[in-house]
Enzyme design. Structure first.
Site, mmCIF file in Angstrom:
data_model
loop_
_atom_site.group_PDB
_atom_site.id
_atom_site.type_symbol
_atom_site.label_atom_id
_atom_site.label_comp_id
_atom_site.label_asym_id
_atom_site.label_seq_id
_atom_site.Cartn_x
_atom_site.Cartn_y
_atom_site.Cartn_z
ATOM 1 N N SER A 373 63.398 18.209 76.605
ATOM 2 C CA SER A 373 64.480 17.162 76.169
ATOM 3 C C SER A 373 63.843 16.051 74.994
ATOM 4 C CB SER A 373 64.581 16.490 77.499
ATOM 5 O OG SER A 373 66.057 15.766 77.185
ATOM 6 N N ASP A 493 72.757 24.794 79.139
ATOM 7 C CA ASP A 493 72.372 23.472 79.059
ATOM 8 C C ASP A 493 73.257 22.567 78.264
ATOM 9 O OD1 ASP A 493 71.227 21.156 78.420
ATOM 10 O OD2 ASP A 493 69.357 21.755 77.939
ATOM 11 N N HIS A 524 69.280 22.114 82.059
ATOM 12 C CA HIS A 524 68.218 21.203 81.336
ATOM 13 C C HIS A 524 67.120 21.452 82.254
ATOM 14 C CE1 HIS A 524 67.491 18.664 77.927
ATOM 15 N NE2 HIS A 524 67.296 17.729 78.763
#
Length: 804
Positions: A373, A493, A524
């Site tokens: 991320s 995602d 994610h």
């Protein structure tokens, strides 16, 4: 279960024997033993937790080589040792259960992907046994680690280190082994001076850096895994929530312009950079340590293998200077400052005031960046600078352009699950200097001005790709990338959407670097604890090559593209590319609720955007209900969408790349937005939305060190009616080009297209491809609930699907 392994380095029998000797699994004398005595020795070595032969024999006796003979009996007899016997031992040592998982009579029929050794003859020789045990050591167990890693966690190397002088680092099958002492790790803090003054206090920003390194690094240099995590020093969740924007606002008319980037310019800081601090002395000893903090289990795994681990939160975080900027060049500068210190090109201090310099004398000047991320995002940002010493990045679910995170097609778009979040909200959440009252009191006014600047710059009114977002597009500098790159991304995602990975992958195609891509079926998430994939081994092979310069051919052994199958559990497929221009393309024409590869339709179809207030409010608070009703054949949203369905698949269709929806569309207002979803329809069992935890704390990261849960994607126990494949959004004022804004004349038809998010999806026989065209996306777009009617002309509208 399936144990897919892609990190096994092919070796010759001669090399296998040399490597077995290198880790003292055998000696020259061992090779001269009789076959039965050699097998006894190999079995004894497979139970390092035992300290006597008797204790080991007790365990060996619990292994069966056939239905009526155990392994201890076999080694005490002269009965010929057969391939079937070794396969039976092989599978039991890996954790497979007799009868439950395999049959002792035909172990080769095990319904699993296992690296069983091949033999040329039925009666085995010493060479066959040594080959078999080498293959056993590098094969994954049912708990997600190689058998050798399992032996290491049971004390194999600990016993050797007490008796022999093992080399450090030590490599086996091209991968670093856990021979470094994790009971004596060094934890220290330094403050790197970055070449910037983002808080305008007249001094260069100091950045807190937390280091964990093996004690052996005091006498020999080691490489570094560096994770830049703005969350590392804490987050301001309540403040971020308070700043979150209202998404129940109307879509408004934008001012037409030919180029949104040049029509919007940024004001740059014209203040001169302060001079570096005057160094008052040097020290080899840090003054500060740290306790429990954020960590990543993949990084932890490498501490025992001769790598240091470094975390830094960057500018504007607790015990660092500066201000948060959410992805701009200032944040990149602070990210690479740490690399420059690790490679000896920048100064760090032992504390924030004394100006006593400390060098990374333990660093071998070779750095890899890791993380998911925002963490993977900053790894990408650093790589695009070409900073010296950064040898590779492992970017998991990273943003390559912040526009593709918070915007799309001229629209304000929320990351999935976070309506109303934006660049200013993320800056506020990560401005952890706020958590120290004294520091915050001194910086509060300056921070508020900075936050206001971000809010103005992000401009939620229009959603344009302008100078603010262009400054935060790392792909603009992709040509500068010198580090090898491994991208890991989830095909489901909807937070950091797959476009971020696909466009970065495309940007690197012609660069003279090694680059790999792993696509999984998750949202994610991290994937380093999946049972079905040797991801940690793949990274080990990769980092041993990149940071220790081991000639293990990682660049050719690892697949260029590896994709987790969406239809068959625990299955991974290697490919040469993702979404290649050379892929086949099938055109689906629009009809009355149908997609057709043959028929065309000259009719027009309409849908409304506005909903009754009560229904709108329900969907705004129950997005899963909205998604269900959007897809359902019989639905209260029937007049708020077009639902087009292709015939039932008779063959498998493997979608690969970016589906494109071509539309001839008119709207009855001077504003308009179009959303589209590609879905897999049919009542079938599909993979669960999240991986299942198979066993708690089942994966060992070292000998009496940290552990990780074992997880895997499994088929749902109940069938589901659909699966989202891809989606996309477009402001009709940006119908020609992202950076061009055009006026809309009511009821005039315009030809445009929506490129959906890239995907790789196997649509198997019995399933149906569905296309949904609608306006407001309750999970991502703003929600104006305006009285807008859209008309689609089927004559010049179609769906283009790229496939293998």
């Amino acid at each position: 279960m399936k144990l897919n392994q892609f990190a096994i380095a092919p070796t010759s029998t001669t090399t296998e024997i040399e490597e077995l000797k290198r880790i003292y699994f055998i000696t020259a004398a061992t090779e001269r033993l009789t076959t039965h005595r050699l097998l006894h020795h190999l079995l004894r070595q497979s139970f390092p937790e035992t300290t006597t032969q008797e204790a080991a024999d007790n365990k060996i006796a619990n292994l069966l080589v056939s239905k009526d003979m155990d392994a201890l009996s076999l080694v005490q007899m002269t009965t010929p040792i057969t391939a079937t016997m070794i396969w039976n031992l092989f599978l039991q040592l890996l954790g497979f259960q007799v009868e439950a998982d395999f049959d002792l009579t035909h172990p080769e029929k095990l319904h699993s992907t296992v690296n069983l050794p091949n033999f040329d003859q039925s009666t085995l020789t010493n060479t066959d046994l040594l080959h078999a045990w080498y293959q056993l050591l590098i094969t994954h167990t049912t708990t997600g680690q190689t058998f050798l890693d399992q032996l290491a966690s049971h004390g194999y190397y600990r016993q050797l280190l007490a008796r022999n002088q093992l080399p450090k680092p030590l490599f086996f099958n091209g991968k670093a082994q856990p021979v470094f002492d994790t009971t004596k790790l060094i934890h220290e803090v330094v403050y790197v001076e970055s070449p910037q003054d983002t808080d305008h206090d007249g001094q260069r920003d100091l950045l807190k850096v937390e280091i964990t390194r093996p004690i052996e690094s005091n006498t020999q240099s080691v490489p570094t895994l560096y994770t830049a995590s703005p969350y590392n020093q804490g987050t301001n969740d309540a403040a971020g929530e308070a700043l979150t924007h209202d998404v129940n606002v109307p879509l408004t008319v934008k001012q037409p312009t030919s180029n949104t980037v040049t029509s919007n310019t940024l004001t740059h800081d014209s203040n001169p950079l302060p001079a570096p601090r005057v160094i008052n002395g040097h020290s080899d000893q840090a003054e500060e340590s740290f306790g429990n903090t954020f960590d990543y289990s993949l990084n932890d795994y490498f501490l025992a293998r001769g790598f240091a681990v470094v975390y830094a939160a960057g500018i504007g975080t607790k015990e660092s200077d500066g201000l948060r900027t959410t992805g701009d060049p200032e944040e990149t500068t602070s990210t690479i400052a740490v690399i420059e210190w690790l490679t000896g090109k920048r100064v760090a201090f032992t504390n924030r005031t004394a100006n006593v310099a400390i060098a990374a004398t333990w660093s071998n000047h070779r750095v890899a960046m890791t993380g998911r991320s925002y963490l993977g995002t900053l790894a990408t940002a650093a790589a695009t600078t070409g900073v010296e010493g950064l040898k590779t990045i492992i970017c998991e679910a990273g943003i390559s352009s912040w526009y593709d995170y918070y915007r799309e097609g001229g629209l304000v778009i929320a990351p999935g699950g976070f309506p109303g979040e934006d660049a200013d909200v993320l800056a506020e959440e990560t401005f952890s200097r706020q958590q120290q009252a004294g520091d915050y009191a001194r910086i509060k006014a300056t921070w508020q001005r900075q936050l206001d600047t971000i809010t103005r710059g992000q401009d939620r009114q229009n959603g344009n790709y302008d100078a603010f977002w262009d400054q935060r597009n790392y792909r603009n500098q992709a040509a500068n990338i010198k580090a090898d790159v491994m991208i890991v991304h989830g095909l489901n995602d909807w937070n950091v959407k797959p476009r971020n990975a696909e466009k970065l992958w495309r940007a690197m195609t012609k660069l003279p670097i090694n680059h790999k891509l792993i696509l999984h079926q998750g949202p994610h998430i991290y994937i380093n604890n999946f049972r079905s994939l040797d991801f940690t081994d793949m990274v080990n092979l990769w980092l041993s090559h990149e940071l220790y310069d081991v000639d293990n051919h990682a660049e050719t052994i690892l697949p260029d593209v590896l994709v987790q199958d969406n239809a068959t559990p625990e299955t991974w497929h290697p490919f040469n590319d993702w979404g290649a221009d050379t892929n086949n393309k099938t055109t689906f024409h629009f009809g009355a609720q149908v997609l057709s590869t043959t028929n065309t339709d000259d009719k027009t179809y309409q849908f409304e955007d506005q909903l009754p207030a009560k229904q709108f409010d329900h969907y705004a608070h129950n997005i899963s209900d909205w998604q269900h009703d959007l897809v359902a054949a019989s639905s209260p949203l029937a007049t708020n969408r077009l639902r087009l369905v292709a015939p039932v698949q008779t063959d498998t269709l493997t979608i690969d790349g970016c589906p494109v929806v071509h539309l001839n569309v008119a709207v009855n207002q001077t504003i308009g937005l179009i959303s589209a979803q590609l879905v897999d329809l049919g009542l079938f069992k599909r993979l669960n939305g999240l991986p299942t935890t198979l066993a708690r704390q089942a994966m060992d990261l070292g000998d009496h060190f940290k552990k990780e849960d074992l997880r895997e994607y499994e088929l749902a126990t109940k069938p589901s009616p659909y699966q989202l494949i891809s989606k996309g959004h477009l402001n009709l004022q940006n119908r020609t080009h992202l950076t061009q804004v055009e006026a809309i004349k009511p009821n005039q038809f315009y030809q445009t297209q929506i490129e959906l998010q890239p995907t790789h999806y196997r649509l198997t026989p019995g399933h149906q491809l569905g296309l949904l065209i609608y306006a407001t996306d309750f999970g991502m777009t703003i929600r104006g609930n305006q009285a807008i009617t859209y008309t689609i002309s089927a004559t010049n509208s179609w769906l283009e699907v790229p496939h293998l």
